[in-house]
Design an enzyme around this catalytic site. Structure first.
Site, PDB file in Angstrom:
ATOM      1  N   PHE A   1      -1.427  15.813   4.731  1.00 26.55           N
ATOM      2  CA  PHE A   1      -1.818  15.554   3.288  1.00 26.55           C
ATOM      3  C   PHE A   1      -0.611  15.506   2.349  1.00 26.55           C
ATOM      4  CE2 PHE A   1      -3.685  15.024  -0.865  1.00 26.55           C
ATOM      5  CZ  PHE A   1      -4.486  13.933  -0.478  1.00 26.55           C
TER       6      PHE A   1
ATOM      7  N   GLU B   1       0.790  -1.142  -0.059  1.00 21.39           N
ATOM      8  CA  GLU B   1       0.181   0.049  -0.175  1.00 21.39           C
ATOM      9  C   GLU B   1       0.895   1.231   0.096  1.00 21.39           C
ATOM     10  OE1 GLU B   1      -2.376   1.530  -0.722  1.00 21.39           O
ATOM     11  OE2 GLU B   1      -4.201   1.343   0.720  1.00 21.39           O
ATOM     12  N   ASP B   2       0.391   2.258  -0.356  1.00 24.73           N
ATOM     13  CA  ASP B   2       0.931   3.681  -0.435  1.00 24.73           C
ATOM     14  C   ASP B   2       0.946   4.267   0.915  1.00 24.73           C
ATOM     15  OD1 ASP B   2      -1.737   4.164  -0.544  1.00 24.73           O
ATOM     16  OD2 ASP B   2      -1.702   5.374  -2.244  1.00 24.73           O
TER      17      ASP B   2
ATOM     18  N   ARG C   1       0.945  12.332  -9.045  1.00 28.04           N
ATOM     19  CA  ARG C   1       1.222  10.810  -8.657  1.00 28.04           C
ATOM     20  C   ARG C   1       2.552  10.549  -9.281  1.00 28.04           C
ATOM     21  NH1 ARG C   1      -3.330   7.695  -6.888  1.00 28.04           N
ATOM     22  NH2 ARG C   1      -5.227   8.310  -7.822  1.00 28.04           N
TER      23      ARG C   1
ATOM     24  N   ASP D   1      -3.970   5.514   6.598  1.00 28.38           N
ATOM     25  CA  ASP D   1      -4.467   6.836   7.328  1.00 28.38           C
ATOM     26  C   ASP D   1      -5.494   6.347   8.499  1.00 28.38           C
ATOM     27  OD1 ASP D   1      -4.872   9.483   7.782  1.00 28.38           O
ATOM     28  OD2 ASP D   1      -6.239   9.719   5.745  1.00 28.38           O
TER      29      ASP D   1
HETATM   30  P1  IMP Z   1      -7.658   4.800   4.921  1.00 24.59           P
HETATM   31  O1  IMP Z   1      -8.490   4.052   4.749  1.00 24.59           O
HETATM   32  O2  IMP Z   1      -7.931   6.278   5.537  1.00 24.59           O
HETATM   33  O3  IMP Z   1      -6.240   4.156   5.756  1.00 24.59           O
HETATM   34  O4  IMP Z   1      -7.029   5.672   3.363  1.00 24.59           O
HETATM   35  C1  IMP Z   1      -6.192   4.864   2.893  1.00 24.59           C
HETATM   36  C2  IMP Z   1      -6.150   5.586   1.388  1.00 24.59           C
HETATM   37  O5  IMP Z   1      -6.538   7.054   1.340  1.00 24.59           O
HETATM   38  C3  IMP Z   1      -4.814   5.465   0.826  1.00 24.59           C
HETATM   39  O6  IMP Z   1      -4.614   4.294   0.068  1.00 24.59           O
HETATM   40  C4  IMP Z   1      -4.748   6.666   0.040  1.00 24.59           C
HETATM   41  O7  IMP Z   1      -5.379   6.500  -1.173  1.00 24.59           O
HETATM   42  C5  IMP Z   1      -5.639   7.766   0.690  1.00 24.59           C
HETATM   43  N1  IMP Z   1      -4.943   8.774   1.327  1.00 24.59           N
HETATM   44  C6  IMP Z   1      -4.783   8.796   2.715  1.00 24.59           C
HETATM   45  N2  IMP Z   1      -3.984   9.765   3.145  1.00 24.59           N
HETATM   46  C7  IMP Z   1      -3.490  10.241   2.104  1.00 24.59           C
HETATM   47  C8  IMP Z   1      -2.523  11.536   1.585  1.00 24.59           C
HETATM   48  O8  IMP Z   1      -1.973  12.300   2.641  1.00 24.59           O
HETATM   49  N3  IMP Z   1      -2.258  11.870   0.134  1.00 24.59           N
HETATM   50  C9  IMP Z   1      -2.982  11.081  -0.739  1.00 24.59           C
HETATM   51  N4  IMP Z   1      -3.849  10.066  -0.412  1.00 24.59           N
HETATM   52  C10 IMP Z   1      -4.089   9.632   0.869  1.00 24.59           C
HETATM   53 MG    MG Z   2      -4.210   3.750  -1.804  1.00 21.86          MG
END
Ligand code: IMP
Ligand code: MG
Length: 173
Positions: free
Chosen positions: A149, A96-97, A162, A100
């Site tokens: 962010f 995963e990238d 990206r 959050d």
């Molecule tokens: P989560 O479900 O809140 O853990 O969100 C994860 C997804 O939200 C990641 O795979 C990203 O696609 C997106 N995301 C969360 N934080 C960021 C950020 O700081 N920049 C860009 N995308 C984010």
């Molecule tokens: Mg993602």
């Protein structure tokens, strides 16, 4: 356009990914790993990490959407494109990238556990522990970052940025 500031440089990213590749290869010694990428954000990381692996590797891709165009997690995850390969009996590494809130990975891990893999590990390039609302066990973390962010190296803001080879923060968010 956003007013960007480099948070993690290209050199720092590549150095850490090299370390992760070596560590993961050591941990999976004697096995082959199916690396699972969550599109689109994870694609740069997955490709660079795969190049640093010294064990047999296969790759597959899933696309989920959880964000729309907002910068705050909705917690709603939708599978847009599923993996092509069966996971039955496989040793899988989810790549995963960023984690959050944790909603995306929490949902995905549960879903993939139901497909009877031999093992599931999770590798994220970036971890934002301050904003976690759901517990997720992460096996490998590239960098722990503050609650900001970020864009670049796969991560987007309204589908832009990206392609940056580094991770940047928006000074205005
Ligand atoms: P989560 O479900 O809140 O853990 O969100 C994860 C997804 O939200 C990641 O795979 C990203 O696609 C997106 N995301 C969360 N934080 C960021 C950020 O700081 N920049 C860009 N995308 C984010
Ligand atoms: Mg993602």
């Amino acid at each position: 356009m956003m007013d960007l500031e480099v948070l993690i440089s290209e050199e720092q990213l590549q150095q850490r990914i090299k370390e992760l590749g070596e560590q993961i290869s050591k941990d999976y010694d004697g096995k082959e790993v199916l690396m699972l990428c969550i599109l689109k954000g994870g694609v740069m990381f997955m490709c660079d990490l795969a190049k640093r692996m010294s064990i047999p590797v296969q790759m597959d891709f899933m696309s989920v959407s959880s964000y729309g165009s907002a910068t705050v997690s909705s917690g709603v995850v939708k599978i847009v494109k599923d993996f092509d390969e069966p996971l039955d009996g496989r040793d899988i590494l989810i790549v995963e990238d960023i984690i959050d809130s944790g909603h995306t990975l929490n949902y995905l891990k549960t879903l993939l556990e139901g497909r009877n893999p031999n093992s599931i590990k999770l590798c994220t390039l970036l971890d934002k522990p301050e904003t976690r609302t759901v517990t997720v066990d992460v096996d490998y973390v590239g960098f722990t970052i503050p609650n900001k962010f970020v864009v670049g190296y796969g991560l987007d803001y309204n589908q832009n940025y990206r392609n940056l080879p580094y991770i940047a923060v928006n000074k205005n968010i």
